[in-house]
Design a protein around this motif. Structure first.
Motif, mmCIF file in Angstrom:
data_model
loop_
_atom_site.group_PDB
_atom_site.id
_atom_site.type_symbol
_atom_site.label_atom_id
_atom_site.label_comp_id
_atom_site.label_asym_id
_atom_site.label_seq_id
_atom_site.Cartn_x
_atom_site.Cartn_y
_atom_site.Cartn_z
ATOM 1 N N ILE A 116 10.276 -5.145 -4.531
ATOM 2 C CA ILE A 116 9.182 -5.599 -4.983
ATOM 3 C C ILE A 116 9.860 -5.513 -6.048
ATOM 4 O O ILE A 116 10.412 -4.557 -7.076
ATOM 5 N N THR A 117 8.688 -5.435 -6.699
ATOM 6 C CA THR A 117 7.789 -5.704 -8.470
ATOM 7 C C THR A 117 7.513 -4.421 -8.706
ATOM 8 O O THR A 117 6.243 -3.878 -8.270
ATOM 9 N N PRO A 118 7.566 -3.339 -9.792
ATOM 10 C CA PRO A 118 5.985 -2.724 -10.302
ATOM 11 C C PRO A 118 4.915 -3.069 -10.231
ATOM 12 O O PRO A 118 3.577 -2.875 -9.770
ATOM 13 N N GLU A 119 5.093 -4.477 -10.701
ATOM 14 C CA GLU A 119 3.753 -5.323 -10.714
ATOM 15 C C GLU A 119 2.875 -5.708 -9.079
ATOM 16 O O GLU A 119 1.898 -5.748 -9.474
ATOM 17 N N TRP A 120 3.813 -5.723 -8.078
ATOM 18 C CA TRP A 120 3.716 -6.111 -7.305
ATOM 19 C C TRP A 120 2.924 -4.628 -6.434
ATOM 20 O O TRP A 120 1.687 -4.672 -5.951
ATOM 21 N N LEU A 121 4.277 -3.487 -6.958
ATOM 22 C CA LEU A 121 3.412 -2.177 -5.846
ATOM 23 C C LEU A 121 1.802 -1.739 -6.687
ATOM 24 O O LEU A 121 0.676 -1.747 -5.632
ATOM 25 N N LYS A 122 1.831 -1.783 -7.833
ATOM 26 C CA LYS A 122 0.358 -1.927 -8.787
ATOM 27 C C LYS A 122 -0.813 -2.870 -7.975
ATOM 28 O O LYS A 122 -1.750 -1.932 -7.531
ATOM 29 N N ALA A 123 -0.673 -3.900 -7.439
ATOM 30 C CA ALA A 123 -1.415 -5.055 -6.577
ATOM 31 C C ALA A 123 -1.935 -4.277 -5.868
ATOM 32 O O ALA A 123 -3.003 -4.768 -5.165
ATOM 33 N N HIS A 124 -0.890 -3.533 -4.939
ATOM 34 C CA HIS A 124 -1.665 -3.022 -3.307
ATOM 35 C C HIS A 124 -1.398 -2.096 -3.228
ATOM 36 O O HIS A 124 -1.469 -1.279 -1.890
#
Length: 110
Positions: free
Chosen positions: A28-36
């Protein structure tokens, strides 16, 4: 979010008998993690040593040092038996249906 080099791998309960998948399919990307971060079924595990976790970690992450996942590490290492890993995860409230994200400082997970 903490300032460490993060390589995240979403592990859909691999140690809870989910089928094994190639690691690239789980990244996953850090952006995905931040969004979830607020997802109820998301569990974030920090695999760095406890001392590093205590200095800084992703908000909501649980400490799960990689040393808990190996036995006989000094002689090449072996992943602990499935039942031991399951117990360690369940003790932290992790069970089926959870999406597990594991991160480190960039030296373990490639």
């Amino acid at each position: 979010m903490c300032r460490i080099r993060v390589f995240c791998i979403a592990l859909a309960a691999i140690f809870l008998h989910a089928p094994f998948t190639h690691a690239d399919a789980l990244r996953i990307t850090p952006e995905w993690l931040k969004a979830h971060l607020q997802d109820a079924n998301l569990v974030i595990l920090d695999s760095r040593p406890q001392s590093e976790y205590e200095i800084d970690h992703i908000t909501g992450a649980l400490s799960f040092p990689e040393s808990l996942t190996y036995q006989q590490k000094s002689s090449g290492g072996q992943i602990v038996e499935a039942d031991i890993m399951q117990n360690q995860l369940r003790e932290r409230g992790i069970d089926y249906g959870k999406l597990i994200v594991v991160y480190d400082a960039g030296q373990l997970i490639d």
